[in-house]
Write an enzyme that holds these catalytic residues in place. Structure first.
Site, PDB file in Angstrom:
ATOM      1  CG  ASP A 125      -1.707   1.049   1.610  1.00 31.78           C
ATOM      2  OD1 ASP A 125      -2.851   1.203   0.336  1.00 31.78           O
ATOM      3  OD2 ASP A 125      -1.936   1.539   1.993  1.00 31.78           O
ATOM      4  CD  GLU A 149      -2.007   2.228  -3.826  1.00 29.62           C
ATOM      5  OE1 GLU A 149      -3.069   2.934  -3.600  1.00 29.62           O
ATOM      6  OE2 GLU A 149      -1.552   3.046  -2.218  1.00 29.62           O
TER       7      GLU A 149
HETATM    8  O1  TEU Z   1      -4.709   4.315  -1.091  1.00 28.30           O
HETATM    9  C1  TEU Z   1      -3.810   4.982  -1.328  1.00 28.30           C
HETATM   10  C2  TEU Z   1      -3.985   6.620  -2.233  1.00 28.30           C
HETATM   11  O2  TEU Z   1      -2.738   7.706  -2.004  1.00 28.30           O
HETATM   12  C3  TEU Z   1      -5.120   6.507  -2.845  1.00 28.30           C
HETATM   13  O3  TEU Z   1      -5.339   5.331  -3.828  1.00 28.30           O
HETATM   14  C4  TEU Z   1      -6.426   7.284  -2.496  1.00 28.30           C
HETATM   15  O4  TEU Z   1      -7.509   6.579  -2.142  1.00 28.30           O
HETATM   16  C5  TEU Z   1      -6.821   7.857  -3.768  1.00 28.30           C
HETATM   17  O5  TEU Z   1      -6.249   8.309  -4.613  1.00 28.30           O
HETATM   18  C6  TEU Z   1      -7.498   9.198  -3.217  1.00 28.30           C
HETATM   19  O6  TEU Z   1      -8.437   9.630  -4.557  1.00 28.30           O
HETATM   20  C7  TEU Z   1      -4.609   3.087  -0.338  1.00 28.30           C
HETATM   21  C8  TEU Z   1      -5.938   2.340  -0.922  1.00 28.30           C
HETATM   22  O7  TEU Z   1      -6.008   1.779  -2.053  1.00 28.30           O
HETATM   23  C9  TEU Z   1      -6.793   3.145   0.077  1.00 28.30           C
HETATM   24  O8  TEU Z   1      -8.089   1.839  -0.017  1.00 28.30           O
HETATM   25  C10 TEU Z   1      -6.489   3.349   1.343  1.00 28.30           C
HETATM   26  O9  TEU Z   1      -7.408   4.283   1.903  1.00 28.30           O
HETATM   27  C11 TEU Z   1      -5.202   4.499   1.274  1.00 28.30           C
HETATM   28  O10 TEU Z   1      -4.210   3.385   0.386  1.00 28.30           O
HETATM   29  C12 TEU Z   1      -4.365   4.364   2.786  1.00 28.30           C
HETATM   30  O11 TEU Z   1      -4.131   2.975   3.693  1.00 28.30           O
END
Ligand code: TEU
Length: 549
Positions: free
Chosen positions: A229, A288
Site C-alpha cells: 500500500d 501501489e
Molecule cells: O490508497 C492510496 C491512495 O493514496 C489512493 O488510492 C487514494 O485513496 C485515492 O487516490 C484517493 O482518490 C491506498 C488504499 O488503496 C486506500 O484504500 C487507502 O485508503 C489508502 O491507501 C490509505 O491506506
C-alpha cells in the site's frame, strides 16, 4: 507451436528478461475486497468464510490468484487500511483458522494468495502508537512515528499550529495534536491519511525490522506475495519542510513531492526482495506506486519489486491519442527497467470503469471493450471484483457513506465498494448476505440483481462469459508461446480514434474509441468484445485481438 524468437527493440538488442516466464508475468489476478465479496455469517459484512465458499467461482474465471485487501485487526476507520495488528485476523472477518483454511483451499484450486501490507501507516490503536502517546514528548517510543513540536501563532499560544503545511490525502491538514487537551504535550503527529492512521517513521531502523518480521510471518504461512500500500510514500523529505504549495494532496500524493518518491525508499524494497527470494517459490511483491510511468518503473528494477500497477489509464478519458501516449511512456519505462506494466483499470479506490467511461449503456460497452483490450496487453493484469460483471459505480446515499474521505474531503469511494450481487432473486442483498432486515454494510441499489453472477452465468453474451473466455484464450496464447514475457507493446492511433497496441511478435490489440466505425486492421481476429457486425469494419467501442503472421 514453437516459441517465437525473442523480441527485439531499438536497434535489435534483445530485451533483458527470463527465457521462461515466471508465473506472475502472465498472471491475471482477481482483487477481492473481503467486506463486499460474500458474507458467510450473516452480519452484513463480507468475511473469510464467505470468500472460502465462493473460491470455486474465482477459480472458474481461470485467474491465477487473488489479491485480498486488509482483513487484519483494525478499528475500520479506513475499512481496514488502519491496521492495529499486522499478524492477525479481525473477528469481523473470521479467525486465523479460517485464513489457514482459505489458503489451503485456494492452493488446492490452483489460486495464489496475495495479501495487502500497509507499511506507510498503522492504526492509532496499534499498541506501539498507544505506547508512544503514553511515553510522552521526546521519548524513544515516539521515534517510531513522526511526532514533532508544533509551530506557534504567538507567545500566548505555544504549538497551536501544525509543524508544516502538509495536507492529508483525505482532505484537511496532515497533522493532529498528540494529546489535544494537554498543556505539556505540545507535539503533533503526522498522518498522510486520516487522524486514525499515523505514519511510521521509516528513518528509524526499528520500523524496517518490525516490517521484516511481519513479512516473514505471512511468507512462512505460505502466502504467495504482497500488494504494498502507498509503496512510494514511506520516506518523507528529511526535516519535514513545508511543501511549495499547501493545496490538498489529491491524486495519490502527487501534488506534494516531499511526501513520496524519496530515494531512500528503494532500499526497503531491495531488502524485501532479498527476503522474498529466500522462499521457494519466490514470493511476489506488487506495489501501489501512484507515480508517473518513468518514476514508477524505478520500483520494479531487477532487485526491487516484481510489479507496480500501471495506473496511467485510470486518469484518462475515452481518448485514443491520450491512451497511446501513456502506453508509449509505459513501454519506454519497460525498455529502460525491464519490467512489463501491470495493468489495472479498477480497484476499490477508483470510480468503476463503466461509469468513468460514460455511464449507462455507452459506459457499459466501453468497459467491456476496455477489459478485453487490457487482457491482451503485454504484462500481468489485475481485475477488481465486479469488473467481470460490468458493475457500475453506485451513488451511495449520503447517510450510508462510510469512507473517511467523504467526511474529510467530500469525495466518496463507497460507490466502488458495494456488495457483489450473486443471485438475481429479489432478496435485499442478492445473495451477498443473509442479513435481510438491516441490510449489508453498504446498501445495494435497485436493479443490482440484473448484474448477478447467477444470471450472467446463464447468459452466453454476458460480461462474465466474455471475461472468462478472454482469460482462457490469453492462457492458451501463453502456453503456446505466442505471448511471452519479453513481449513489448508499440502503441499508435490510426484513423484518428483507433487505438492500437502491437504486441511483439505480430499480435495486435485494437480498441475503437471514436464515434464512427473504423477499418479493421488486417489479420485474423482471434477475439472480440462484441461480434463483428460488418466485414472489414470495427464498430465504435469494440475491441479485438488480431493475429498477423
Ligand atoms: O490508497 C492510496 C491512495 O493514496 C489512493 O488510492 C487514494 O485513496 C485515492 O487516490 C484517493 O482518490 C491506498 C488504499 O488503496 C486506500 O484504500 C487507502 O485508503 C489508502 O491507501 C490509505 O491506506
Amino acid at each position: 507451436m514453437s516459441a517465437p524468437a525473442p523480441a527485439t527493440h531499438d536497434g535489435g538488442a534483445p530485451l533483458p528478461g527470463p527465457a521462461t516466464a515466471e508465473w506472475w508475468q502472465s498472471a491475471v489476478i482477481y482483487q477481492v475486497y473481503p467486506r463486499s465479496f460474500a458474507d458467510g455469517n450473516g452480519d452484513g459484512v463480507g468475511d473469510l468464510p464467505g470468500l472460502i465458499a465462493r473460491l470455486p467461482y474465482i477459480a472458474s474465471l481461470g485467474v491465477d490468484g487473488i489479491w485480498m485487501t486488509p482483513f487484519q485487526p483494525s478499528p475500520q476507520v479506513d475499512q481496514g487500511y488502519d491496521v492495529s495488528d499486522y499478524c492477525g485476523v479481525d473477528p469481523l472477518f473470521g479467525t486465523m483458522e479460517d485464513f489457514d483454511r482459505l489458503l489451503e483451499l485456494a492452493h488446492s484450486l490452483g489460486l495464489r494468495i496475495l495479501l495487502d501490507v500497509v507499511p506507510n501507516h498503522c492504526s492509532s490503536e496499534h499498541p506501539l502508537f498507544q505506547q508512544a502517546l503514553a511515553a510522552g514528548p521526546g521519548s524513544r517510543e515516539r521515534e517510531l512515528f513522526h511526532f514533532v513540536e508544533g509551530r506557534s501563532s504567538g507567545p500566548e499560544s505555544p504549538s497551536d499550529l501544525p509543524p508544516n503545511n502538509w495536507q492529508s490525502v483525505f482532505g484537511g491538514q496532515a497533522w493532529s495534536r498528540a494529546t489535544p487537551d494537554s498543556d505539556t504535550d505540545t507535539e503533533w503527529y503526522l498522518h498522510l491519511f486520516s487522524a486514525g492512521q499515523p505514519d511510521w517513521n521509516w528513518r528509524n531502523p526499528e520500523v524496517g525490522d518490525y516490517f521484516e518480521d511481519v513479512l516473514r510471518f505471512w511468507f512462512d504461512k505460505g502466502v504467495d506475495g504482497l500488494r504494498i500500500d502507498v509503496a512510494h510514500a514511506l520516506f518523507k523529505a528529511e526535516g519535514l519542510p513545508d511543501a511549495p504549495s499547501a493545496s490538498p494532496v489529491v491524486d495519490g500524493l502527487r501534488s506534494n513531492p516531499l511526501v513520496s518518491d524519496q530515494e531512500e525508499v528503494h532500499e526497503v524494497y531491495r531488502r524485501w526482495r532479498r527476503l522474498a527470494e529466500q522462499y521457494q517459490p519466490q514470493r511476489l511483491l506488487v506495489g501501489e506506486v501512484n507515480l508517473e510511468p518513468s518514476r514508477a518503473a524505478r520500483y520494479t528494477r531487477g532487485d526491487e519489486m516484481h510489479q507496480a500497477f500501471a495506473f496511467a489509464f485510470v486518469r484518462l478519458g475515452w481518448d485514443a491519442v491520450a491512451w497511446a501516449a501513456v502506453g508509449t511512456e509505459l513501454e519506454a519505462a519497460r525498455t529502460l527497467h525491464g519490467a512489463a506494466p501491470t495493468w489495472a483499470l479498477e480497484n476499490h479506490d477508483i470510480v468503476r470503469s463503466a461509469t468513468r467511461f460514460g455511464g449507462g449503456r455507452l459506459g457499459a460497452r466501453r468497459a467491456r471493450a476496455a477489459l478485453v483490450a487490457l487482457l491482451g496487453l503485454p504484462g500481468s493484469a489485475y481485475i477488481y471484483q465486479g469488473q467481470e460483471l460490468g458493475l457500475p459505480e453506485v451513488d451511495v446515499p449520503v447517510d450510508s457513506r462510510v469512507d473517511p474521505m467523504w467526511a474529510r474531503g467530500g469525495v466518496t469511494r463507497d460507490g466502488a465498494r458495494v456488495p457483489l450481487p450473486w443471485a438475481e432473486n429479489p432478496s435485499l442483498t442478492h445473495g451477498f448476505s443473509e442479513r435481510e432486515a438491516a441490510g449489508p454494510w453498504l446498501p445495494v441499489p435497485e436493479g443490482w440483481g440484473d448484474y448477478a453472477v447467477e444470471r450472467q452465468q446463464q447468459d452466453p453474451h454476458s460480461v462474465l462469459h466474455l471475461a472468462t473466455q478472454a482469460i482462457a484464450l490469453r492462457r492458451r496464447l501463453w502456453d503456446e508461446g505466442v505471448f511471452t514475457a519479453d513481449d513489448g507493446g508499440t502503441w499508435r492511433v490510426e484513423e484518428g480514434t483507433l487505438l492500437l497496441c502491437e504486441r511483439s511478435p505480430g499480435f495486435l490489440v485494437a480498441l475503437a474509441m471514436g464515434a464512427e466505425r473504423v477499418k479493421l486492421p488486417a489479420g485474423v481476429v482471434l477475439f472480440s468484445a462484441f461480434p463483428l457486425a460488418e466485414d472489414g469494419w470495427l464498430q465504435p467501442d469494440n475491441a479485438v485481438w488480431i493475429r498477423r503472421d
